[in-house]
Motif scaffolding. Structure first.
Motif, PDB file in Angstrom:
ATOM      1  N   LEU A  61      57.160  50.792 -23.834  1.00 59.88           N
ATOM      2  CA  LEU A  61      56.853  51.956 -24.671  1.00 59.88           C
ATOM      3  C   LEU A  61      58.111  52.752 -24.974  1.00 59.88           C
ATOM      4  O   LEU A  61      59.029  52.821 -24.143  1.00 59.88           O
ATOM      5  N   SER A  81      56.266  52.409 -30.032  1.00 57.84           N
ATOM      6  CA  SER A  81      55.726  53.768 -29.929  1.00 57.84           C
ATOM      7  C   SER A  81      54.227  53.651 -29.638  1.00 57.84           C
ATOM      8  O   SER A  81      53.630  52.583 -29.824  1.00 57.84           O
ATOM      9  N   VAL A  82      53.635  54.756 -29.170  1.00 53.33           N
ATOM     10  CA  VAL A  82      52.255  54.706 -28.677  1.00 53.33           C
ATOM     11  C   VAL A  82      51.291  54.144 -29.736  1.00 53.33           C
ATOM     12  O   VAL A  82      50.447  53.306 -29.437  1.00 53.33           O
ATOM     13  N   ASP A  83      51.473  54.582 -31.005  1.00 56.13           N
ATOM     14  CA  ASP A  83      50.557  54.079 -32.057  1.00 56.13           C
ATOM     15  C   ASP A  83      50.686  52.563 -32.212  1.00 56.13           C
ATOM     16  O   ASP A  83      49.693  51.863 -32.449  1.00 56.13           O
ATOM     17  N   ALA A  85      51.604  50.533 -29.787  1.00 56.47           N
ATOM     18  CA  ALA A  85      51.000  49.954 -28.582  1.00 56.47           C
ATOM     19  C   ALA A  85      49.491  49.810 -28.777  1.00 56.47           C
ATOM     20  O   ALA A  85      48.880  48.827 -28.334  1.00 56.47           O
ATOM     21  N   VAL A  86      48.898  50.775 -29.482  1.00 61.34           N
ATOM     22  CA  VAL A  86      47.455  50.690 -29.776  1.00 61.34           C
ATOM     23  C   VAL A  86      47.183  49.485 -30.687  1.00 61.34           C
ATOM     24  O   VAL A  86      46.186  48.776 -30.518  1.00 61.34           O
ATOM     25  N   LEU A 102      51.868  48.559 -18.671  1.00 58.79           N
ATOM     26  CA  LEU A 102      52.692  49.475 -19.469  1.00 58.79           C
ATOM     27  C   LEU A 102      53.967  49.892 -18.746  1.00 58.79           C
ATOM     28  O   LEU A 102      53.932  50.291 -17.575  1.00 58.79           O
ATOM     29  N   PRO A 104      57.590  52.273 -19.524  1.00 54.26           N
ATOM     30  CA  PRO A 104      58.214  53.186 -20.476  1.00 54.26           C
ATOM     31  C   PRO A 104      59.736  53.044 -20.549  1.00 54.26           C
ATOM     32  O   PRO A 104      60.402  52.823 -19.537  1.00 54.26           O
ATOM     33  N   LEU A 124      55.104  59.407 -21.293  1.00 51.87           N
ATOM     34  CA  LEU A 124      54.837  58.357 -22.286  1.00 51.87           C
ATOM     35  C   LEU A 124      53.753  57.385 -21.831  1.00 51.87           C
ATOM     36  O   LEU A 124      52.861  57.006 -22.611  1.00 51.87           O
ATOM     37  N   GLN A 127      50.367  59.095 -22.044  1.00 54.18           N
ATOM     38  CA  GLN A 127      49.957  59.208 -23.456  1.00 54.18           C
ATOM     39  C   GLN A 127      49.403  57.875 -23.954  1.00 54.18           C
ATOM     40  O   GLN A 127      48.375  57.836 -24.632  1.00 54.18           O
ATOM     41  N   ALA A 128      50.101  56.806 -23.620  1.00 59.60           N
ATOM     42  CA  ALA A 128      49.680  55.473 -24.098  1.00 59.60           C
ATOM     43  C   ALA A 128      48.350  55.073 -23.468  1.00 59.60           C
ATOM     44  O   ALA A 128      47.469  54.527 -24.141  1.00 59.60           O
ATOM     45  N   ILE A 132      45.177  54.214 -25.811  1.00 61.78           N
ATOM     46  CA  ILE A 132      44.593  52.859 -25.808  1.00 61.78           C
ATOM     47  C   ILE A 132      43.152  52.905 -25.300  1.00 61.78           C
ATOM     48  O   ILE A 132      42.252  52.303 -25.867  1.00 61.78           O
TER      49      ILE A 132
END
Ligand SMILES: NCc1[nH]cc(CCC(=O)O)c1CC(=O)O
Ligand SMILES: [Mg+2]
Length: 353
Positions: A61, A81-83, A85-86, A102, A104, A124, A127-128, A132
């Motif tokens: 991440l 980035s988190v989006d 990763a989704v 995950l 970071p 981070l 957040q992820a 998710i």
């Protein structure tokens, strides 16, 4: 009898007939090649199989939005980035990969001596996990517990006078595990190799009411040169001072691995791991045979890099080397494998039906 298992050869001293029908044919009763004569026949006698259920997919991440960064020493692997990763989480769901892991890349400005960002409930990783889990609640998420992505010195624990402090580190790891579990992480995976951390984390999770959060202990984790590319990926390669040999295991040992695994099981680990993978298949086999626990192997970054680099040079068939290496873990007793090849291998498995 000449052989312990299989057909007793002496009992087969039936007359073979004289003079083979085929000229130059050897007078062989047993021809192991018969069972390999065709794909259908090989499938019938195959002892181990790899499925998408065996795969855990590690993701890296990075802060930001709509961002993907190549990792030079891991061709084909990116920081997300988190989006993004989704997006990959959706791919995992479609590929029926059961679980993501995950890791970071922490912005250098957030790293300090104590690794304090590790216990930030909005870091981070947390957040992820939230992002998710919100989209894909049925996808498993594993979070690594250790301080190295967060410390300025790149070590997994706190340091005083050049020494890694065991018990003080465990106290921080417990808080790290709690923020991850509270964010919705399903499996807490301590990779730090401090003594006593599994018991401390289990106790804290239970006390908080997080009874269903599993622990996968990096129980037999060796001090290995094969982690090099991972340290590039999380940005600790340049900052790491010295090595990790006072906490990660000596690669010469296997009895010690059994003692480490036994301790982690007694402290409450639900699953255990051997790491690295390919150079330690002997350890994996001993651990599985001794404890009969759900046992995982980590095909680490350096193992991935070796195969990917050789394949990119045209020196070996990358897909076949990937599948052969993953099946080897199954053969050695693994119930599953953490591997950067997970999405590629899953795609291949699904296209084969
Ligand atoms: N403690 C953190 C951690 N968790 C997983 C890996 C390595 C994974 C890989 O190489 O793919 C490491 C690196 C290390 O111990 O230095
Ligand atoms: Mg231990």
């Amino acid at each position: 009898m000449a052989i312990k298992y299989g057909r007793p050869i002496e009992l087969r001293e039936v007359a073979r007939g004289t003079g083979a029908v085929v000229p130059h044919a050897l007078d062989l009763t047993v021809r192991p090649r018969r069972n390999r004569k065709a794909e259908w026949a090989r499938r019938m006698v195959r002892e181990n199989v790899l499925t998408t259920d065996d795969l855990i997919w590690p993701l890296f991440l990075i802060d930001g939005n709509n961002k993907r960064e190549q990792i030079a020493s891991m061709p084909g692997v990116e920081r997300l980035s988190v989006d993004q990763a989704v997006v990959e989480a959706e791919r995992a769901m479609k590929l029926t990969i059961p679980c993501l892991a995950l890791f970071p890349y922490t912005d250098p400005s957030l790293r300090d001596e104590e690794g304090s960002e590790a216990t930030n409930p909005n870091n981070l990783v947390c957040q992820a996990v939230r992002a998710i889990k919100k989209e894909f609640p049925d996808l498993g998420i594993l979070c690594d517990v250790a301080l190295d992505p967060f410390t300025s010195h790149g070590h997994d624990g706190l340091i005083a006078d050049g020494k890694i402090l065991n018990d003080e580190t465990v106290a921080v790891l417990v808080r790290q595990a709690l923020v991850q579990a509270e964010a919705g992480c399903d499996i807490i995976a301590p990779s730090d190799m401090m003594d006593g951390r599994v018991a401390a984390i289990r106790e804290a999770l239970d006390r908080t009411g997080l009874l269903d959060v599993q622990i996968m202990a990096y129980a037999a984790k060796y001090a290995s040169a094969f982690y090099g590319p991972f340290r590039d990926a999380i940005g600790s390669a340049k900052t790491l001072t010295g090595d990790k040999r006072t906490y990660q295991m000596d690669s010469a040992n296997t009895d010690e691995a059994l003692r480490e695994v036994e301790l982690d099981i007694s402290e409450g680990a639900d699953m255990v791991m051997v790491k690295p993978g390919m150079p330690y298949l002997d350890v994996l086999r001993r651990v599985k045979d001794t404890f009969a626990m759900p046992t995982f192997a980590y095909q680490v970054s350096g193992e991935y890099a070796m195969i990917a680099a050789a394949a990119n040079n045209g020196w070996l068939d990358g897909d076949r080397a990937m599948m052969e290496s993953l099946l080897a873990f199954k053969r050695a007793g693994a119930d599953g494998v953490l591997s950067y090849f997970a999405p590629k291998a899953a795609e291949k498995l699904r296209s084969q039906g």
